[in-house]
Motif scaffolding. Structure first.
Motif, short mmCIF file in Angstrom:
data_model
loop_
_atom_site.label_atom_id
_atom_site.label_comp_id
_atom_site.label_asym_id
_atom_site.label_seq_id
_atom_site.Cartn_x
_atom_site.Cartn_y
_atom_site.Cartn_z
N SER A 144 2.68 3.21 -5.73
CA SER A 144 1.38 3.72 -5.27
C SER A 144 0.35 2.60 -5.20
O SER A 144 -0.47 2.58 -4.28
CB SER A 144 0.90 4.86 -6.16
N ARG A 145 0.41 1.66 -6.13
CA ARG A 145 -0.50 0.51 -6.06
C ARG A 145 -0.14 -0.40 -4.89
O ARG A 145 -1.02 -0.97 -4.25
CB ARG A 145 -0.49 -0.28 -7.38
N PHE A 146 1.14 -0.54 -4.62
CA PHE A 146 1.58 -1.36 -3.47
C PHE A 146 0.99 -0.81 -2.18
O PHE A 146 0.51 -1.58 -1.34
CB PHE A 146 3.11 -1.37 -3.40
N LEU A 147 1.02 0.51 -2.00
CA LEU A 147 0.51 1.11 -0.76
C LEU A 147 -1.00 0.91 -0.58
O LEU A 147 -1.51 1.01 0.54
CB LEU A 147 0.83 2.61 -0.73
N LYS A 148 -1.70 0.60 -1.67
CA LYS A 148 -3.14 0.35 -1.60
C LYS A 148 -3.46 -1.14 -1.62
O LYS A 148 -4.62 -1.53 -1.49
CB LYS A 148 -3.83 1.01 -2.80
N SER A 149 -2.42 -1.96 -1.75
CA SER A 149 -2.62 -3.40 -1.92
C SER A 149 -3.02 -4.08 -0.61
O SER A 149 -2.71 -3.62 0.48
CB SER A 149 -1.34 -4.05 -2.46
N ASP A 150 -3.68 -5.22 -0.76
CA ASP A 150 -4.03 -6.03 0.40
C ASP A 150 -2.78 -6.48 1.14
O ASP A 150 -2.78 -6.54 2.38
CB ASP A 150 -4.83 -7.27 -0.02
N LEU A 151 -1.73 -6.80 0.42
CA LEU A 151 -0.48 -7.25 1.02
C LEU A 151 0.07 -6.20 1.99
O LEU A 151 0.40 -6.51 3.13
CB LEU A 151 0.54 -7.55 -0.08
N PHE A 152 0.14 -4.95 1.54
CA PHE A 152 0.63 -3.86 2.39
C PHE A 152 -0.32 -3.60 3.55
O PHE A 152 0.10 -3.48 4.70
CB PHE A 152 0.83 -2.58 1.56
N LEU A 153 -1.61 -3.49 3.25
CA LEU A 153 -2.59 -3.17 4.28
C LEU A 153 -2.66 -4.26 5.35
O LEU A 153 -2.80 -3.95 6.54
CB LEU A 153 -3.96 -2.93 3.65
N LYS A 154 -2.53 -5.52 4.95
CA LYS A 154 -2.52 -6.61 5.91
C LYS A 154 -1.29 -6.51 6.82
O LYS A 154 -1.39 -6.69 8.03
CB LYS A 154 -2.53 -7.96 5.18
N HIS A 155 -0.14 -6.21 6.24
CA HIS A 155 1.08 -6.07 7.03
C HIS A 155 0.94 -4.90 8.02
O HIS A 155 1.34 -5.01 9.18
CB HIS A 155 2.27 -5.85 6.11
N ARG A 156 0.33 -3.81 7.57
CA ARG A 156 0.11 -2.65 8.44
C ARG A 156 -0.81 -3.02 9.60
O ARG A 156 -0.56 -2.65 10.74
CB ARG A 156 -0.45 -1.48 7.65
#
Length: 181
Positions: A144-156
């Motif tokens: 759940s933290r991964f889905l809110k992370s900058d890393l995930f959001l940047k990839h999206r």
């Protein structure tokens, strides 16, 4: 319940040969909108090599990469057929993730019940209960933290931008037809 307060700062990274499933990096160009699948479930994320790569990057920053590495090692272990290879892999998993001297110890209940004697007669599901604990820890905590992370959001965002770009090859074909008629 899991003791999530265990400090992971002093742990060493485990040997890389136990972790990388494919040894290559895949491109987001192969699966546009892979982040949409990753956000659907942890299972979908773990089925995608690029998703695993990104999740590992995130967990590394959180000092909990050993969780996904243990889960991946168990998945590989379950696919083994040869008894000698299973013994070697079981010992490697035990020494890397479960023993009191493990270089990347995971925090699971019941690991004290495992000892080196059990490793002599390995079976594909011998780590299943512990693997399930780690899966649930990741699912209800790290994921759940991964889905809110900058890393995930940047990839999206990168995927969204790539999707919005016109296909240059198609544009070139259209231009060619226009000039050739």
């Amino acid at each position: 319940m899991f003791n999530r307060a265990v400090s992971r700062l002093s742990r060493k990274r485990p040997p890389s040969d136990i972790h990388d499933r494919d040894g290559s990096s895949s491109s987001s160009h192969q699966n546009l909108k892979s982040t949409t699948k990753w956000a659907t479930s942890l299972e979908n994320l773990l089925e995608d090599p690029e998703g695993v790569k990104r999740f590992r990057e995130f967990l590394k920053k959180e000092f909990s990469e050993e969780n996904v590495l243990f889960w991946l090692a168990c998945e590989d272990f379950k696919k083994m057929q040869d008894k000698r290879q299973m013994q070697e892999k079981a010992k490697e998993i035990y020494m890397t993730f479960l023993s009191s001297k493990a270089s990347s110890q995971v925090n699971v209940e019941g690991q004290s019940q495992l000892n080196e004697k059990i490793l002599e007669e390995p079976h594909p599901l011998m780590f299943q209960k512990l693997q399930d604990q780690i899966f649930n820890l990741m699912k209800y905590d790290s994921y759940s933290r991964f889905l809110k992370s900058d890393l995930f959001l940047k990839h999206r965002r990168t995927e969204d931008e790539e999707e919005d770009l016109p296909d240059t090859q198609t544009a070139a074909k259209r231009a060619s037809r226009t000039y050739n008629t």
